[in-house]
Design an enzyme around this catalytic site. Structure first.
Site, mmCIF file in Angstrom:
data_model
loop_
_atom_site.group_PDB
_atom_site.id
_atom_site.type_symbol
_atom_site.label_atom_id
_atom_site.label_comp_id
_atom_site.label_asym_id
_atom_site.label_seq_id
_atom_site.Cartn_x
_atom_site.Cartn_y
_atom_site.Cartn_z
ATOM 1 N N SER A 1 -4.398 7.376 12.928
ATOM 2 C CA SER A 1 -3.939 7.336 14.321
ATOM 3 C C SER A 1 -5.110 7.493 15.291
ATOM 4 O O SER A 1 -6.195 7.938 14.908
ATOM 5 C CB SER A 1 -2.925 8.449 14.580
ATOM 6 O OG SER A 1 -3.606 9.689 14.675
ATOM 7 N N ASN A 2 -4.893 7.132 16.540
ATOM 8 C CA ASN A 2 -5.971 7.244 17.518
ATOM 9 C C ASN A 2 -6.407 8.697 17.726
ATOM 10 O O ASN A 2 -7.565 8.946 18.042
ATOM 11 C CB ASN A 2 -5.543 6.596 18.840
ATOM 12 C CG ASN A 2 -5.648 5.075 18.754
ATOM 13 O OD1 ASN A 2 -5.841 4.515 17.664
ATOM 14 N ND2 ASN A 2 -5.532 4.406 19.886
ATOM 15 N N GLU A 3 -5.484 9.628 17.522
ATOM 16 C CA GLU A 3 -5.877 11.039 17.630
ATOM 17 C C GLU A 3 -6.835 11.396 16.488
ATOM 18 O O GLU A 3 -7.831 12.080 16.701
ATOM 19 C CB GLU A 3 -4.641 11.956 17.582
ATOM 20 C CG GLU A 3 -3.756 11.889 18.820
ATOM 21 C CD GLU A 3 -3.009 10.565 18.958
ATOM 22 O OE1 GLU A 3 -2.563 10.027 17.931
ATOM 23 O OE2 GLU A 3 -2.896 10.054 20.092
ATOM 24 N N GLU B 1 -13.725 -0.838 4.059
ATOM 25 C CA GLU B 1 -13.091 -2.146 4.180
ATOM 26 C C GLU B 1 -12.286 -2.274 5.459
ATOM 27 O O GLU B 1 -11.118 -2.594 5.449
ATOM 28 C CB GLU B 1 -12.247 -2.428 2.932
ATOM 29 C CG GLU B 1 -13.075 -2.945 1.784
ATOM 30 C CD GLU B 1 -14.011 -4.093 2.164
ATOM 31 O OE1 GLU B 1 -13.590 -4.987 2.921
ATOM 32 O OE2 GLU B 1 -15.171 -4.070 1.723
ATOM 33 N N GLN C 1 0.834 -1.201 0.000
ATOM 34 C CA GLN C 1 0.000 0.000 0.000
ATOM 35 C C GLN C 1 0.870 1.254 0.000
ATOM 36 O O GLN C 1 1.578 1.521 0.975
ATOM 37 C CB GLN C 1 -0.897 -0.004 1.252
ATOM 38 C CG GLN C 1 -1.807 1.206 1.359
ATOM 39 C CD GLN C 1 -2.454 1.312 2.731
ATOM 40 O OE1 GLN C 1 -1.910 0.819 3.708
ATOM 41 N NE2 GLN C 1 -3.595 1.957 2.803
ATOM 42 N N GLY C 2 0.815 2.009 -1.069
ATOM 43 C CA GLY C 2 1.631 3.225 -1.186
ATOM 44 C C GLY C 2 0.813 4.483 -1.013
ATOM 45 O O GLY C 2 0.582 5.222 -1.976
ATOM 46 N N TYR C 3 0.359 4.700 0.197
ATOM 47 C CA TYR C 3 -0.370 5.933 0.492
ATOM 48 C C TYR C 3 0.555 6.964 1.151
ATOM 49 O O TYR C 3 0.782 8.035 0.628
ATOM 50 C CB TYR C 3 -1.530 5.656 1.454
ATOM 51 C CG TYR C 3 -2.773 5.040 0.857
ATOM 52 C CD1 TYR C 3 -2.773 4.509 -0.427
ATOM 53 C CD2 TYR C 3 -3.946 4.978 1.607
ATOM 54 C CE1 TYR C 3 -3.935 3.938 -0.958
ATOM 55 C CE2 TYR C 3 -5.100 4.413 1.078
ATOM 56 C CZ TYR C 3 -5.093 3.894 -0.200
ATOM 57 O OH TYR C 3 -6.232 3.332 -0.697
ATOM 58 N N SER C 4 1.096 6.596 2.310
ATOM 59 C CA SER C 4 1.827 7.579 3.129
ATOM 60 C C SER C 4 3.103 8.049 2.442
ATOM 61 O O SER C 4 3.748 7.303 1.702
ATOM 62 C CB SER C 4 2.194 6.966 4.476
ATOM 63 O OG SER C 4 1.052 6.480 5.127
HETATM 64 C C1 LIG Z 1 4.308 -0.018 11.338
HETATM 65 C C2 LIG Z 1 3.631 0.886 10.371
HETATM 66 C C3 LIG Z 1 3.151 0.377 9.172
HETATM 67 C C4 LIG Z 1 2.561 1.200 8.223
HETATM 68 N N1 LIG Z 1 2.172 0.672 7.017
HETATM 69 C C5 LIG Z 1 1.740 1.501 6.025
HETATM 70 C C6 LIG Z 1 1.508 1.029 4.698
HETATM 71 O O1 LIG Z 1 1.660 -0.168 4.415
HETATM 72 N N2 LIG Z 1 1.151 1.902 3.737
HETATM 73 C C7 LIG Z 1 0.969 3.230 4.005
HETATM 74 O O2 LIG Z 1 0.621 3.974 3.099
HETATM 75 N N3 LIG Z 1 1.182 3.733 5.249
HETATM 76 C C8 LIG Z 1 1.573 2.899 6.265
HETATM 77 N N4 LIG Z 1 1.825 3.404 7.527
HETATM 78 C C9 LIG Z 1 1.755 4.846 7.740
HETATM 79 C C10 LIG Z 1 0.688 5.297 8.720
HETATM 80 O O3 LIG Z 1 -0.545 5.275 8.113
HETATM 81 C C11 LIG Z 1 1.095 6.703 9.227
HETATM 82 O O4 LIG Z 1 2.183 6.519 10.082
HETATM 83 C C12 LIG Z 1 -0.026 7.407 9.940
HETATM 84 O O5 LIG Z 1 -0.971 7.838 9.037
HETATM 85 C C13 LIG Z 1 0.479 8.606 10.746
HETATM 86 O O6 LIG Z 1 1.220 9.465 9.931
HETATM 87 P P1 LIG Z 1 2.661 9.997 10.376
HETATM 88 O O7 LIG Z 1 3.457 8.842 10.772
HETATM 89 O O8 LIG Z 1 3.183 10.849 9.298
HETATM 90 O O9 LIG Z 1 2.395 10.864 11.681
HETATM 91 P P2 LIG Z 1 1.851 12.354 11.721
HETATM 92 O O10 LIG Z 1 0.663 12.481 10.852
HETATM 93 O O11 LIG Z 1 2.967 13.293 11.521
HETATM 94 O O12 LIG Z 1 1.343 12.430 13.219
HETATM 95 C C14 LIG Z 1 2.195 12.665 14.332
HETATM 96 C C15 LIG Z 1 1.336 12.782 15.571
HETATM 97 O O13 LIG Z 1 0.453 13.895 15.426
HETATM 98 C C16 LIG Z 1 -0.889 13.468 15.589
HETATM 99 N N5 LIG Z 1 -1.771 14.271 14.744
HETATM 100 C C17 LIG Z 1 -1.663 14.487 13.411
HETATM 101 N N6 LIG Z 1 -2.651 15.283 13.006
HETATM 102 C C18 LIG Z 1 -3.408 15.560 14.087
HETATM 103 C C19 LIG Z 1 -4.592 16.330 14.298
HETATM 104 N N7 LIG Z 1 -5.209 16.962 13.308
HETATM 105 N N8 LIG Z 1 -5.100 16.379 15.556
HETATM 106 C C20 LIG Z 1 -4.493 15.731 16.595
HETATM 107 N N9 LIG Z 1 -3.371 14.998 16.437
HETATM 108 C C21 LIG Z 1 -2.842 14.920 15.199
HETATM 109 C C22 LIG Z 1 -0.880 12.020 15.207
HETATM 110 O O14 LIG Z 1 -1.951 11.329 15.781
HETATM 111 C C23 LIG Z 1 0.445 11.573 15.786
HETATM 112 O O15 LIG Z 1 0.314 11.339 17.155
HETATM 113 C C24 LIG Z 1 2.401 2.580 8.501
HETATM 114 C C25 LIG Z 1 2.877 3.087 9.722
HETATM 115 C C26 LIG Z 1 3.475 2.276 10.651
HETATM 116 C C27 LIG Z 1 3.976 2.866 11.929
#
Ligand SMILES: Cc1cc2nc3c(=O)[nH]c(=O)nc-3n(C[C@H](O)[C@H](O)[C@H](O)COP(=O)(O)OP(=O)(O)OC[C@H]3O[C@@H](n4cnc5c(N)ncnc54)[C@H](O)[C@@H]3O)c2cc1C
Lengths: 332, 398
Positions: free
Chosen positions: B383-385, B244, B126-129
């Protein structure tokens, strides 16, 4: 009332911090006289009070430095000094000798049960998770009749080493009719163990301070939705709670430092270790979470800090263990 | 009111149990129970065993070769699989891309890609992030520029789970300038063997290289690999994120985790008493168990609603929140139950050359790793937030 450190303590803390910042290793730390600052004058040192221990270990924790100071000096040299083994204590405090202290045994969980037996100057038993055993020149071993000194390489001594989560190493130690010299009663451990718990908690405090500072910086620079994530109120409140908890941990460490040689020392040991352990886990979990994905990675600076905080709680009795001890001591 | 499974569902559960008993190799379930890393071949092996019974794609309708299970049947399968320590079905092809292609893909795309998911020829990631687009997914920057019958893709994806094993990646890419960030995003299927793609592993806190960075340097992608319409990718991605979400609560994982925790707490002895009989520790375990009992009913209530055609929103966020909190609490207690043994970090002992078991109780080999690895549960998948934000918004509407 005066919460200040002495000038000597402050100067040592400053030069220790500078040495560590320049990448100084354990040898450089010993060279500064850090070991001697952890021993009382009677034992050839020039410190060893609660505030001395606090200053040194909080500084080490801030830099997440891995050194043998806690095991070899605070515990090891501390026991040796109490046993009247001044020369070896002094050697340990300068890094010339390395002491590992073997207390726990397989199958026990923080309760101090000991089965290792002494028989006419020879020890037989098993010791678990002995920190720094493989590099030790001497082991201090707790047996049913008290503490004994064993030299590295002694007959019947087997050491199996492995990595710990905080980057240190420990070992399973087996003694089979191993020659040993009795140092004295288990009670020799009391003050050194209290000092070691203070050292561990002060170290954890330093680690927490660094982890929180790292997280604060990240929250200010990381942008999502067009703004710094630290500008979201949900995040701000979490950080506010975390800072408040760390402040509690700081006071708990100060409490123990101030009562290390007081009659109610044990109550403070239990209170401090319980509170610091709980807050350490909270800081570990929250700083990972607030970083998002980057906080989960091994290559980011937070990783060793988080693992060191987990280790701080798990060693010498976790927060629940000391909570129970606090209750028992209060009832007495 | 009748809170028990229907006779049909109970019969299905027996069938699943029997299947797991007969067909799940102990070699695999042992590894899963010990939280050891499965190899690519081992994960593919389990997929093939399931597919042989036509049970790989429980969430696909039969017309596409799936099992056509009801939400309750899927739940039963997932729960029983977790309790039996079966490897999990990798979500990327089966749970994510499959339903998306079924709804928005062309006939050609369905015919080309769906069978290859089922028979294991393709491993999707999955290439989203991206480094700059995590919670704020709509800010993806990886660009796809149309050039004749190709797109030319440049940019970087990150956190790509098990991307090191994948031969295909589905990506959110930027195809157009946009007034709003959600516009101008397209959904593109990219062959990982294309020239210009580099994969770099990222090691996580527990020592495993579970995720990756994926770099795109002038990667040519045929236009027929665009899903749906250009610049409509956000709508499709959202469909996936909200629709899903199978097994979001992880009830089965929590249940088997709780059983392991109790087993360890019975074996650990302090002051002559099993840890499970220590009132303080017993209370901590009871707390999570009570939470789990309520949460599994929340889960079943949502499933019953889903079966009745109601699309959950805030409810699935609540399940994600509570479910991850419970699982993380179980991981925490498990690690703590081991006392000083939780300090041991036998990364070499697990996958390395030496076969000597790590010291201490057998669980010491994985408890801390599982704890560290599962910190991800509250970070990924929204994320839970972010989940709290969704719940609050559904209530307050502000
Ligand atoms: C082990 C692992 C596997 C993963 N696998 C995949 C994958 O296969 N494909 C893929 O595409 N992605 C994947 N991800 C990415 C994952 O979806 C992102 O890590 C996630 O969306 C959080 O983004 P970030 O890490 O950039 O954190 P950030 O978005 O930078 O967040 C940092 C902190 O700020 C908080 N935050 C952000 N915005 C807000 C807000 N508006 N209000 C309050 N708090 C906020 C967050 O909750 C977090 O605590 C994976 C991540 C992990 C750790």
């Amino acid at each position: 009332m005066d919460f200040r450190f002495t000038d000597e303590q402050t100067m040592l803390g400053d030069s220790l911090a500078r040495t560590l910042e320049r990448g100084g290793d354990a040898a450089a730390v010993f060279e500064l006289g850090t070991g001697a600052a952890l021993l009382p004058e009677e034992a050839g040192g020039f410190g060893g009070t609660g505030p001395d221990v606090l200053m040194v270990f909080r500084t080490l924790g801030c830099a997440a430095a891995v050194t043998p100071l806690l095991d070899s000096v605070v515990l090891g040299a501390g026991i040796l000094a109490a046993a009247g083994e001044g020369a070896l204590a002094e050697a340990a405090s300068t890094g010339g000798a390395r002491i590992a202290v073997a207390l726990d045994e397989p199958g026990q969980r923080y309760d101090g049960t000991v089965a290792t037996r002494a028989d006419r100057g020879h020890l037989t038993g098993e010791k678990a998770v002995v920190h720094g055993a493989e590099d030790a020149s001497h082991l201090i071993v707790l047996a049913t009749d008290g503490l004994h000194l064993v030299e590295a390489g002694a007959e019947g001594l087997a050491i199996r080493s492995y990595a710990l989560i905080d980057g240190a190493r420990a070992a399973e130690v087996t003694l089979k009719e191993t020659p040993a010299r009795r140092l004295g009663d288990a009670a020799l451990l009391d003050r050194p163990m209290a000092a070691a718990i203070l050292a561990l908690c002060a170290d954890a405090l330093g680690v927490m301070e660094t982890a929180v500072a790292l997280t604060t910086d990240y929250l200010k620079t990381r942008k999502q939705f067009g703004r710094a994530i630290g500008s979201f109120q949900a995040i701000q409140h979490r950080m506010a709670d975390l800072l408040t908890e760390v402040e509690q941990a700081r006071s708990a460490v100060w409490n123990l430092a101030g009562h290390l040689d007081a009659p109610d020392r044990d109550r403070h040991v239990a209170a401090t270790k319980s509170l610091v352990g709980r807050v350490a886990l909270q800081v570990a979990e929250e700083t990972i979470q607030l970083h998002g994905g980057i906080g989960m990675t091994e290559e980011y600076e937070l990783a060793p800090l988080v693992r060191r905080l987990l280790a701080a709680d798990a060693r010498f009795g976790d927060s629940d263990h000391h909570l129970e001890r606090f209750i028992v001591l209060g009832a007495a | 009111m009748d809170m028990s499974f229907s006779p049909d569902d109970r019969a299905f559960r027996d069938e699943v149990r029997q299947f797991l008993k007969d067909r799940l190799p102990a070699r695999l379930s042992d590894k899963v129970r010990q939280h050891r890393e499965l190899t690519k071949a081992e994960m593919e092996e389990w997929h093939a065993i399931l597919q042989e019974r036509n049970w790989l794609a429980g969430n696909w309708p039969r017309e596409f070769g799936g099992s056509g299970w009801t939400p309750i049947q899927r739940h039963i399968f997932e729960e029983e699989s977790a309790l039996a320590h079966a490897p999990r079905v990798l979500p990327f092809g089966v749970a994510m891309l499959g339903p998306l292609l079924q709804k928005f893909g062309s006939r050609e795309q369905q015919d080309r890609f769906l069978p290859r998911i089922l028979d294991g020829q393709d491993w999707w990631c999955q290439g989203y992030s991206e480094p700059g687009a995590g919670s704020d997914l709509a800010s993806v920057k990886t660009s796809a520029v149309r050039d004749g019958d190709h797109y030319v893709v440049n940019g970087q994806k990150t956190w790509t789970t098990l991307g090191q094993h994948a031969n295909w990646i589905f990506c959110l890419v930027r195809t157009g300038p946009a007034a709003k960030p959600q516009e101008g995003i397209s959904f593109l299927l990219i062959d990982m063997t294309s020239p210009g793609i580099t994969v770099r592993p990222i090691v996580l806190l527990d020592g495993t290289p579970e995720v990756n960075e994926v770099f795109f340097d002038n990667v040519k992608v045929p236009v027929e690999n665009l899903v749906g319409e250009e610049n409509k990718g956000w709508t499709y991605a959202k469909f996936l994120l909200t629709h899903e979400r199978t097994n979001i609560a992880g009830v089965g994982f929590a249940t088997s985790g709780l059983a392991a925790l109790k087993r360890i707490a019975r074996a650990q002895v302090a002051y002559g008493k099993a840890l499970i009989d220590n009132p303080l520790f017993a209370a901590r375990v009871a707390d999570v168990e009570i939470e789990l009992m309520a949460m599994s009913t929340t889960n079943l209530r949502m499933l019953a609603q889903a079966a009745a055609g109601h699309a959950p929103m805030a409810e699935s966020s609540m399940l994600k929140l509570k479910g991850t909190q419970i699982r993380q609490a179980i991981n925490d207690l498990t690690r703590r139950a081991l006392g000083p043994w939780a300090l041991v970090f036998p990364s070499e002992a697990l996958e390395g050359a030496n076969d000597t078991p790590p010291p201490g109780p057998a669980e010491a080999a994985w408890a801390t790793r599982a704890y560290l690895n599962n910190r991800k549960l509250s970070i990924y998948g929204g994320s839970n937030e972010i989940q709290r934000g969704i719940i609050a918004k559904s209530l307050l509407g502000l």
